[in-house]
Scaffold this motif. Sequence first.
Motif, PDB file in Angstrom:
ATOM      1  N   UNK A  56       0.804  -1.230   0.000  1.00  0.00           N
ATOM      2  CA  UNK A  56       0.000   0.000   0.000  1.00  0.00           C
ATOM      3  C   UNK A  56       0.832   1.273   0.000  1.00  0.00           C
ATOM      4  N   UNK A  57       1.970   1.227   0.716  1.00  0.00           N
ATOM      5  CA  UNK A  57       2.762   2.460   0.784  1.00  0.00           C
ATOM      6  C   UNK A  57       3.699   2.576  -0.413  1.00  0.00           C
ATOM      7  N   UNK A  58       4.374   1.491  -0.733  1.00  0.00           N
ATOM      8  CA  UNK A  58       5.411   1.633  -1.759  1.00  0.00           C
ATOM      9  C   UNK A  58       4.855   1.586  -3.175  1.00  0.00           C
ATOM     10  N   UNK A  59       3.639   1.097  -3.329  1.00  0.00           N
ATOM     11  CA  UNK A  59       3.062   1.204  -4.666  1.00  0.00           C
ATOM     12  C   UNK A  59       2.191   2.440  -4.714  1.00  0.00           C
ATOM     13  N   UNK A  60       2.759   3.456  -5.315  1.00  0.00           N
ATOM     14  CA  UNK A  60       2.023   4.721  -5.375  1.00  0.00           C
ATOM     15  C   UNK A  60       0.761   4.526  -6.196  1.00  0.00           C
ATOM     16  N   UNK A  61      -0.284   5.193  -5.748  1.00  0.00           N
ATOM     17  CA  UNK A  61      -1.579   5.128  -6.432  1.00  0.00           C
ATOM     18  C   UNK A  61      -2.212   3.741  -6.357  1.00  0.00           C
ATOM     19  N   UNK A  62      -1.795   2.959  -5.373  1.00  0.00           N
ATOM     20  CA  UNK A  62      -2.494   1.709  -5.118  1.00  0.00           C
ATOM     21  C   UNK A  62      -3.161   1.889  -3.761  1.00  0.00           C
ATOM     22  N   UNK A  63      -4.420   2.039  -3.760  1.00  0.00           N
ATOM     23  CA  UNK A  63      -5.075   2.429  -2.522  1.00  0.00           C
ATOM     24  C   UNK A  63      -5.500   1.242  -1.672  1.00  0.00           C
ATOM     25  N   UNK A  64      -4.986   1.216  -0.450  1.00  0.00           N
ATOM     26  CA  UNK A  64      -5.404   0.199   0.498  1.00  0.00           C
ATOM     27  C   UNK A  64      -6.850   0.411   0.901  1.00  0.00           C
ATOM     28  N   UNK A  65      -7.265   1.659   0.820  1.00  0.00           N
ATOM     29  CA  UNK A  65      -8.643   1.983   1.197  1.00  0.00           C
ATOM     30  C   UNK A  65      -9.630   1.352   0.215  1.00  0.00           C
ATOM     31  N   UNK A 115      -7.763   7.331  -3.567  1.00  0.00           N
ATOM     32  CA  UNK A 115      -6.916   7.342  -4.749  1.00  0.00           C
ATOM     33  C   UNK A 115      -5.524   6.737  -4.520  1.00  0.00           C
ATOM     34  N   UNK A 116      -5.199   6.482  -3.243  1.00  0.00           N
ATOM     35  CA  UNK A 116      -3.886   5.938  -2.962  1.00  0.00           C
ATOM     36  C   UNK A 116      -2.765   6.927  -3.223  1.00  0.00           C
ATOM     37  N   UNK A 117      -3.039   8.193  -3.054  1.00  0.00           N
ATOM     38  CA  UNK A 117      -2.012   9.210  -3.287  1.00  0.00           C
ATOM     39  C   UNK A 117      -1.768  10.093  -2.072  1.00  0.00           C
ATOM     40  N   UNK A 118      -2.705  10.040  -1.117  1.00  0.00           N
ATOM     41  CA  UNK A 118      -2.658  10.970   0.011  1.00  0.00           C
ATOM     42  C   UNK A 118      -1.372  10.896   0.800  1.00  0.00           C
ATOM     43  N   UNK A 119      -0.898   9.695   1.054  1.00  0.00           N
ATOM     44  CA  UNK A 119       0.292   9.525   1.883  1.00  0.00           C
ATOM     45  C   UNK A 119       1.478  10.327   1.341  1.00  0.00           C
ATOM     46  N   UNK A 120       1.607  10.357   0.013  1.00  0.00           N
ATOM     47  CA  UNK A 120       2.772  11.020  -0.573  1.00  0.00           C
ATOM     48  C   UNK A 120       2.714  12.538  -0.487  1.00  0.00           C
ATOM     49  N   UNK A 121       1.565  13.066  -0.088  1.00  0.00           N
ATOM     50  CA  UNK A 121       1.523  14.525   0.111  1.00  0.00           C
ATOM     51  C   UNK A 121       2.452  14.918   1.256  1.00  0.00           C
ATOM     52  N   UNK A 122       2.851  13.947   2.112  1.00  0.00           N
ATOM     53  CA  UNK A 122       3.765  14.301   3.209  1.00  0.00           C
ATOM     54  C   UNK A 122       5.108  14.822   2.677  1.00  0.00           C
ATOM     55  N   UNK A 123       5.466  14.411   1.470  1.00  0.00           N
ATOM     56  CA  UNK A 123       6.748  14.880   0.928  1.00  0.00           C
ATOM     57  C   UNK A 123       6.700  16.333   0.473  1.00  0.00           C
ATOM     58  N   UNK A 124       5.531  16.942   0.536  1.00  0.00           N
ATOM     59  CA  UNK A 124       5.465  18.370   0.232  1.00  0.00           C
ATOM     60  C   UNK A 124       6.095  19.190   1.346  1.00  0.00           C
ATOM     61  N   UNK A 125       6.115  18.625   2.555  1.00  0.00           N
ATOM     62  CA  UNK A 125       6.652  19.391   3.687  1.00  0.00           C
ATOM     63  C   UNK A 125       7.820  18.677   4.376  1.00  0.00           C
ATOM     64  N   UNK A 126       8.046  17.413   4.015  1.00  0.00           N
ATOM     65  CA  UNK A 126       9.079  16.644   4.712  1.00  0.00           C
ATOM     66  C   UNK A 126      10.141  16.163   3.741  1.00  0.00           C
ATOM     67  N   UNK A 127      11.410  16.177   4.216  1.00  0.00           N
ATOM     68  CA  UNK A 127      12.476  15.646   3.366  1.00  0.00           C
ATOM     69  C   UNK A 127      12.516  14.127   3.480  1.00  0.00           C
ATOM     70  N   UNK A 128      12.195  13.606   4.685  1.00  0.00           N
ATOM     71  CA  UNK A 128      12.138  12.155   4.873  1.00  0.00           C
ATOM     72  C   UNK A 128      10.894  11.803   5.663  1.00  0.00           C
ATOM     73  N   UNK A 129      10.423  10.576   5.442  1.00  0.00           N
ATOM     74  CA  UNK A 129       9.280  10.106   6.199  1.00  0.00           C
ATOM     75  C   UNK A 129       9.576   8.705   6.728  1.00  0.00           C
ATOM     76  N   UNK A 130       9.285   8.510   8.019  1.00  0.00           N
ATOM     77  CA  UNK A 130       9.432   7.175   8.610  1.00  0.00           C
ATOM     78  C   UNK A 130       8.071   6.661   9.040  1.00  0.00           C
ATOM     79  N   UNK A 131       7.948   5.341   9.014  1.00  0.00           N
ATOM     80  CA  UNK A 131       6.734   4.724   9.542  1.00  0.00           C
ATOM     81  C   UNK A 131       7.153   3.708  10.602  1.00  0.00           C
ATOM     82  N   UNK A 132       6.480   3.740  11.745  1.00  0.00           N
ATOM     83  CA  UNK A 132       6.594   2.665  12.736  1.00  0.00           C
ATOM     84  C   UNK A 132       5.185   2.112  12.874  1.00  0.00           C
TER      85      UNK A 132
END
Length: 611
Positions: free
Chosen positions: A93-102, A122-139
Amino acid sequence: MSKTQQQGKLSINTTNILPIIKKWLYSDHDIFIRELVSNAFDAITKRQKLTTLESDITFDETPEISIRIDKKKKTLTISDNGVGMTAEEVEKYITQIAFSGAEDFVKKYESEDKDAGIIGHFGLGFYSSFMVASSVEIQTLSSSKDAKPVYWRCDGETDYVIDKGTRTTVGTDIILFIDKEGKEFLEESKVEELLKKYANFLPVKINLNDKEAITNGQPLWDKSPQDVKEEEYKEFYQTLFPFSGEPLFWVHLNVDYPFNLKGIIYFPKLMHELDTSKSRIQLFCQNVFVSDNVNNILPEFLTLLQGAIDCPELPLNVSRSQLQNDPYVQKISNHIVKKVGDELAKRFKKSFDEFKNDWKDIHPFIKFGMMNNDTFFKKTEKIVLLTQSNNELVVLSDIVEPAKEKNNGKIVYAQSKDQVVAHKSFFEKKEIPVFILDAVIDHHFVQFIESKIDGISFLSIDNAVKEFASSENTEEIVDADTNKKPSEILPEIFKEALGNDDITFESKPMDISGPAVIYEDEMMKRFSQMNQFMQRGTAALPKKLTCILNSSSSLLKTVIDLHKSGKNDQVKVACQHVVDLAVLSNQPLEGQQLESFLSRSFDLLDAKLTD
Ligand code: ADP
Ligand code: MG
């Protein structure tokens, strides 16, 4: 298929797509909060759903979303205790952009419950974080049995790392390493503002740093109308529009079929200003704020109202901020127009007195709406009120027939109360009502009504005096010397005395109290008003005035006598004064005309007192 033809699949080079998403997909950087909080809320909804569907999944804690800012590390972390993800799910879900888990989830459980309450699409929302962040981590730790915590990191390029994670409870942390340009998002006040903007009505507890439950939770529109008290509606209005005073009344929208629409639309007090540029209706999608620009969904006149609508099925484009033109949108808009029209008609029926009270606040809205929307016109044409010169409000449709029967279909109007004063007794005697149309919108509305209702027309009061003045029972005595009637002599005398061609003079015997009436051609008057309204500040067009001299007036007989004895100075003063007084009965004098009127009046007073 020919031999040389080959089939292929378009491929997307991911190195190029990330910068595009970052820069172009969303015009507004703020919305990363909306996307990440929506994802967290979706995760919670999924976990709640799964507890009912799968026996080994539990959810005993309070569902909550917590946002933490670490200024030193420059991180913004969004945590939830939702379903979490397994390593495979992160990959998928995360690494395939535009593949929506929802989408996947909704499809999988579609048969159980159609309205799963999931926001993502749309499976695109998560990547909007890169508009404000240089890196993103998930735990993250998945709720599924025997799941292991997972760690994921991406530095905004196409490479990512996935590893063993550290989370000990079910749920997910999204950790944003805020870049230089995004540093405002490390301010608590800014983040709080955004949470209130986008997630104020998300039915979940949202915490920010040490502050708990900073949002409102469940919106009032979700409740069924019969369960909501009047006080709650008023309170909710304050939540949406702080410092706004009390609303007049409201319409609670609650439709499941054939489309899903909820919302509350308020009639604010005082809608004098027809300024549709202010945003007054907020658009939500599954309780998440989308936009305060509803121009594409609602007809312009409805945007004068205030409130919120939640429309989960609106066909939004990916940025969810602009709506596409769509027949579906049309249906929703029609529904709202009808509901608002029905509510007005209902209030009219329920209590005419209350409706009359509200009229001053709502009439610009109703008039504007009728002119702009035919459905609305049909709902409201029977409830339009007009103000009589004695302040009484009457229903327009009630005066149409009497006007046709008695007054050739003419409805007399003045643009202010002052315009009526001089002609009051004239119209009272003739039992012709005079209406005050003094709002900006009334010029247009008058034209509109004339085009809609057959057989009636509006006539301004000066024109109406001319129209309704009667010559019956008023005889003219032919002058013995000249063998002419006064009405044949007077126009010449006045023309000569005034010495200009600004006014056309006519004369006939009339049953008016004064010596003369003056009027501006109705069509010309409307044209110049329209012109002034459209191009504010431009000089008024020259007026086309006609003055009708009352040949049965004794004053004018004196003028004729003076003229005959060659007392030209006195004739001049009298004619000028008569014309000024006729103008003054319609409107205030201005400029040069006022100046000479005043000095002439002082002279006349002086002469009167000293003779
Ligand atoms: P969408 O929400 O439209 O599906 P996103 O890009 O926002 O697309 O998210 C992609 C997917 O990543 C989600 O569908 C979900 O499966 C997963 N995901 C994102 N955030 C979370 C979270 N906080 N908890 C669990 N799963 C998540
Ligand atoms: Mg999402």
